[in-house]
Design an enzyme around this catalytic site. Structure first.
Site, PDB file in Angstrom:
ATOM      1  N   GLU A 171       5.906  47.989  75.718  1.00 14.43           N
ATOM      2  CA  GLU A 171       4.934  47.325  76.567  1.00 14.43           C
ATOM      3  C   GLU A 171       4.429  46.055  75.917  1.00 14.43           C
ATOM      4  O   GLU A 171       4.250  45.996  74.701  1.00 14.43           O
ATOM      5  CB  GLU A 171       3.745  48.254  76.816  1.00 14.43           C
ATOM      6  CG  GLU A 171       4.054  49.283  77.845  1.00 14.43           C
ATOM      7  CD  GLU A 171       3.412  50.614  77.520  1.00 14.43           C
ATOM      8  OE1 GLU A 171       2.982  51.284  78.457  1.00 14.43           O
ATOM      9  OE2 GLU A 171       3.342  50.962  76.343  1.00 14.43           O
ATOM     10  N   CYS A 230      -0.335  40.314  73.984  1.00 17.03           N
ATOM     11  CA  CYS A 230      -0.398  41.437  73.055  1.00 17.03           C
ATOM     12  C   CYS A 230       1.025  41.969  72.947  1.00 17.03           C
ATOM     13  O   CYS A 230       1.623  42.394  73.934  1.00 17.03           O
ATOM     14  CB  CYS A 230      -1.358  42.463  73.651  1.00 17.03           C
ATOM     15  SG  CYS A 230      -1.491  43.953  72.698  1.00 17.03           S
ATOM     16  N   CYS A 251       5.047  54.648  67.416  1.00 11.05           N
ATOM     17  CA  CYS A 251       4.365  54.331  66.156  1.00 11.05           C
ATOM     18  C   CYS A 251       4.354  55.576  65.281  1.00 11.05           C
ATOM     19  O   CYS A 251       4.163  56.683  65.776  1.00 11.05           O
ATOM     20  CB  CYS A 251       2.928  53.868  66.431  1.00 11.05           C
ATOM     21  SG  CYS A 251       2.061  53.405  64.908  1.00 11.05           S
ATOM     22  N   CYS A 299      -2.487  57.887  64.746  1.00 12.97           N
ATOM     23  CA  CYS A 299      -3.960  57.943  64.807  1.00 12.97           C
ATOM     24  C   CYS A 299      -4.359  58.862  65.966  1.00 12.97           C
ATOM     25  O   CYS A 299      -3.740  58.829  67.031  1.00 12.97           O
ATOM     26  CB  CYS A 299      -4.538  56.545  65.020  1.00 12.97           C
ATOM     27  SG  CYS A 299      -4.037  55.414  63.720  1.00 12.97           S
ATOM     28  N   CYS A 357      -5.250  57.362  69.610  1.00 13.38           N
ATOM     29  CA  CYS A 357      -4.400  56.323  70.201  1.00 13.38           C
ATOM     30  C   CYS A 357      -3.276  56.932  71.030  1.00 13.38           C
ATOM     31  O   CYS A 357      -2.542  57.804  70.547  1.00 13.38           O
ATOM     32  CB  CYS A 357      -3.820  55.465  69.073  1.00 13.38           C
ATOM     33  SG  CYS A 357      -2.621  54.260  69.640  1.00 13.38           S
ATOM     34  N   SER A 366      -2.757  42.855  63.401  1.00 13.56           N
ATOM     35  CA  SER A 366      -3.693  43.968  63.224  1.00 13.56           C
ATOM     36  C   SER A 366      -2.979  45.119  62.529  1.00 13.56           C
ATOM     37  O   SER A 366      -1.875  45.489  62.917  1.00 13.56           O
ATOM     38  CB  SER A 366      -4.189  44.421  64.605  1.00 13.56           C
ATOM     39  OG  SER A 366      -4.929  45.611  64.510  1.00 13.56           O
ATOM     40  N   ASN A 410     -11.369  53.268  74.527  1.00 10.94           N
ATOM     41  CA  ASN A 410     -10.771  53.272  75.861  1.00 10.94           C
ATOM     42  C   ASN A 410     -10.222  54.660  76.134  1.00 10.94           C
ATOM     43  O   ASN A 410      -9.345  55.130  75.414  1.00 10.94           O
ATOM     44  CB  ASN A 410      -9.622  52.254  75.938  1.00 10.94           C
ATOM     45  CG  ASN A 410     -10.142  50.831  75.920  1.00 10.94           C
ATOM     46  OD1 ASN A 410     -11.110  50.513  76.604  1.00 10.94           O
ATOM     47  ND2 ASN A 410      -9.512  49.977  75.130  1.00 10.94           N
ATOM     48  N   CYS A 428      -6.328  48.315  74.730  1.00  5.05           N
ATOM     49  CA  CYS A 428      -5.997  48.791  73.383  1.00  5.05           C
ATOM     50  C   CYS A 428      -5.885  50.299  73.352  1.00  5.05           C
ATOM     51  O   CYS A 428      -6.772  51.006  73.826  1.00  5.05           O
ATOM     52  CB  CYS A 428      -7.108  48.431  72.407  1.00  5.05           C
ATOM     53  SG  CYS A 428      -7.138  46.738  71.975  1.00  5.05           S
TER      54      CYS A 428
HETATM   55  N1  SAH Z   1      -1.121  49.486  64.910  1.00  2.90           N
HETATM   56  C1  SAH Z   1      -1.987  48.406  64.739  1.00  2.90           C
HETATM   57  C2  SAH Z   1      -2.039  47.474  65.924  1.00  2.90           C
HETATM   58  C3  SAH Z   1      -1.970  48.085  67.299  1.00  2.90           C
HETATM   59  S1  SAH Z   1      -3.343  48.949  67.905  1.00  2.90           S
HETATM   60  C4  SAH Z   1      -3.382  48.893  64.376  1.00  2.90           C
HETATM   61  O1  SAH Z   1      -3.625  50.077  64.477  1.00  2.90           O
HETATM   62  O2  SAH Z   1      -4.192  48.073  63.956  1.00  2.90           O
HETATM   63  C5  SAH Z   1      -4.525  47.663  68.300  1.00  2.90           C
HETATM   64  C6  SAH Z   1      -5.970  48.126  68.195  1.00  2.90           C
HETATM   65  O3  SAH Z   1      -6.291  49.061  69.237  1.00  2.90           O
HETATM   66  C7  SAH Z   1      -6.283  48.829  66.889  1.00  2.90           C
HETATM   67  O4  SAH Z   1      -7.492  48.378  66.315  1.00  2.90           O
HETATM   68  C8  SAH Z   1      -6.403  50.265  67.330  1.00  2.90           C
HETATM   69  O5  SAH Z   1      -7.137  51.027  66.438  1.00  2.90           O
HETATM   70  C9  SAH Z   1      -7.058  50.115  68.692  1.00  2.90           C
HETATM   71  N2  SAH Z   1      -6.981  51.321  69.525  1.00  2.90           N
HETATM   72  C10 SAH Z   1      -6.068  52.303  69.496  1.00  2.90           C
HETATM   73  N3  SAH Z   1      -6.365  53.266  70.409  1.00  2.90           N
HETATM   74  C11 SAH Z   1      -7.506  52.861  71.033  1.00  2.90           C
HETATM   75  C12 SAH Z   1      -8.303  53.403  72.110  1.00  2.90           C
HETATM   76  N4  SAH Z   1      -7.980  54.534  72.729  1.00  2.90           N
HETATM   77  N5  SAH Z   1      -9.375  52.692  72.498  1.00  2.90           N
HETATM   78  C13 SAH Z   1      -9.690  51.497  71.917  1.00  2.90           C
HETATM   79  N6  SAH Z   1      -8.959  50.945  70.920  1.00  2.90           N
HETATM   80  C14 SAH Z   1      -7.888  51.621  70.477  1.00  2.90           C
HETATM   81 FE1  SF4 Z   2      -0.156  53.217  65.536  1.00 10.82          FE
HETATM   82 FE2  SF4 Z   2      -2.143  51.407  65.650  1.00 10.82          FE
HETATM   83 FE3  SF4 Z   2      -1.986  53.414  67.449  1.00 10.82          FE
HETATM   84 FE4  SF4 Z   2      -2.650  53.948  64.921  1.00 10.82          FE
HETATM   85  S1  SF4 Z   2      -3.826  52.680  66.392  1.00 10.82           S
HETATM   86  S2  SF4 Z   2      -1.173  55.103  66.177  1.00 10.82           S
HETATM   87  S3  SF4 Z   2      -1.390  52.478  63.837  1.00 10.82           S
HETATM   88  S4  SF4 Z   2      -0.537  51.754  67.201  1.00 10.82           S
END
Ligand code: SAH
Ligand code: SF4
Length: 362
Positions: A102, A115, A122, A126, A129, A207, A305, A348
């Site tokens: 995406e 973006c 990934c 996390c 996410c 990031s 989110n 995000c």
């Molecule tokens: N993997 C990298 C970049 C992609 S994620 C990273 O983790 O930094 C981009 C941003 O979105 C990161 O700061 C991540 O923590 C945030 N993110 C992930 N899941 C989210 C969610 N459900 N709500 C808001 N932000 C989120």
């Molecule tokens: Fe991967 Fe970033 Fe999502 Fe963590 S927040 S699972 S590092 S994409």
């Protein structure tokens, strides 16, 4: 002679979009072709989004024939587009092997931010996410990272307005960009070529979730904006959100961050996910104040989110504003990231390959 069709099916043919300008000049020279063609081809591809050799009127037939035979000019295909009511567009982009990622385009007053994804899925996992729940499939090649940009740039001029140009790139799509260090580095160098896309170092943001060994290598990376996904001010909370913290805890993370060569007046951005009743209290503010240097940091709050079955909740609006105001009172530069594209799961952390709705929105 290899046919064009045959060549495009071969996966080991080098992509035209994996070369920096200097590399392409050198490649042409070493194949007894005019190295100046490299500059012309960069103009056609990265400024006009014309990728077919037949269109390149000022490039010699000999060079075009060579490219047809030995290089791959395939661009990923846009297979689905969703339009949010706030103007954000989510794109599903299909790579040559059929894998999809995406990419999102977020319009704002004076910018058109893309973006971009750096991996299919990934590996970091996390717990908050949606992408993290997909697991890791594979890295994207530098040409596939560049390919998303080229495919979307072309889509915009063909479907919306021929003068539209992407102005900023954030590596915040699927994937952990520093896990794919070499390809992301190469793609970034190509984005910055002044005879090509000409995106300046301030227009690109990387990031990372905090891969310490790769953060320690950032001195060899173009000096773009760096954002660290911090999300907690102590190891207990960060351990719960980000398994990477168990390998590289906050102390190790900040030792690595301290070594990032920052130009004068540049700050590191710290992304802080705000989760209801989890990391949104007074003690979290105190923790952030202990951890972050006011003159070298910028805090970007990201209200969580929600997505289907997400276990966390987003704090109420007044709580989000209170958290920001406390940090500003404490002397920090602090902003709230407006979430865009929530209604089409384009914000995000909401990217997980979902695109089942009919593609009626352009
Ligand atoms: N993997 C990298 C970049 C992609 S994620 C990273 O983790 O930094 C981009 C941003 O979105 C990161 O700061 C991540 O923590 C945030 N993110 C992930 N899941 C989210 C969610 N459900 N709500 C808001 N932000 C989120
Ligand atoms: Fe991967 Fe970033 Fe999502 Fe963590 S927040 S699972 S590092 S994409």
């Amino acid at each position: 002679m290899t046919s064009k069709r045959q060549k495009n099916l071969e996966t080991n043919t080098p992509s035209l979009f994996s070369f920096t300008l200097a590399e392409l000049r050198e490649y042409f020279s070493s194949n007894s072709l005019s190295k100046f063609s490299a500059d012309q081809i960069f103009g056609w591809c990265y400024k006009k989004y014309m990728f077919e050799v037949d269109c390149w009127s000022n490039v010699s037939n000999k060079t075009k024939a060579h490219i047809e035979q030995y290089l791959d000019n395939h661009i990923p295909e846009v297979v689905w587009v969703g339009l949010s009511k706030d103007g954000t567009r989510k794109f599903i982009v299909k790579m040559k092997d059929g894998e999809t990622v995406e990419s999102v385009i977020i319009p704002s007053k004076d910018r058109l931010t893309m973006c971009i994804s750096s991996q299919v899925g990934c590996a970091i996992g996390c717990t908050f996410c949606y992408t993290g729940t997909m697991g890791f499939k594979r890295h994207l090649g530098s040409h596939e990272i560049i390919g998303q940009y080229l495919a979307l740039s072309k889509w915009l001029i063909d479907n919306i307005d021929q003068n539209l140009r992407i102005s900023n790139i954030v590596y915040m799509g699927q994937g952990e960009p520093l896990h794919n260090f070499d390809n992301v580095k190469k793609a970034t160098e190509i984005f910055m070529e002044s005879k090509g896309a000409a995106l300046g170092q301030r227009k690109i943001t990387l990031s990372t979730s905090g891969l310490v060994p790769q953060i320690e290598k950032l001195a060899s990376f173009p000096p773009v904006n760096i954002a660290i996904s911090l999300h907690a001010s102590n190891d207990d909370i960060r351990d719960e959100l980000m398994p990477i913290n168990k390998r590289y805890d906050l102390q190790r993370l900040f030792q690595a961050i301290d070594k990032i060569p920052l130009k004068a007046f540049r700050r590191i951005t710290y992304e802080y996910l705000l989760i209801k009743d989890f990391n949104d209290g007074q003690s979290d503010i105190k923790g952030l104040c202990r951890l972050l240097n006011k003159s070298k940091s910028k805090i970007n709050l990201i209200p969580f989110n929600e997505y289907p079955d997400s276990k966390f909740k987003r704090p109420k609006e007044d709580k989000i504003l209170w958290f920001r105001d406390q940090l500003i009172k404490a002397g920090y530069v602090c902003t709230i990231r407006q979430s865009k594209g929530n209604d089409i799961l384009a914000a995000c952390g909401q990217l997980n390959g979902t695109w089942s709705e009919p593609n009626k929105n352009k």
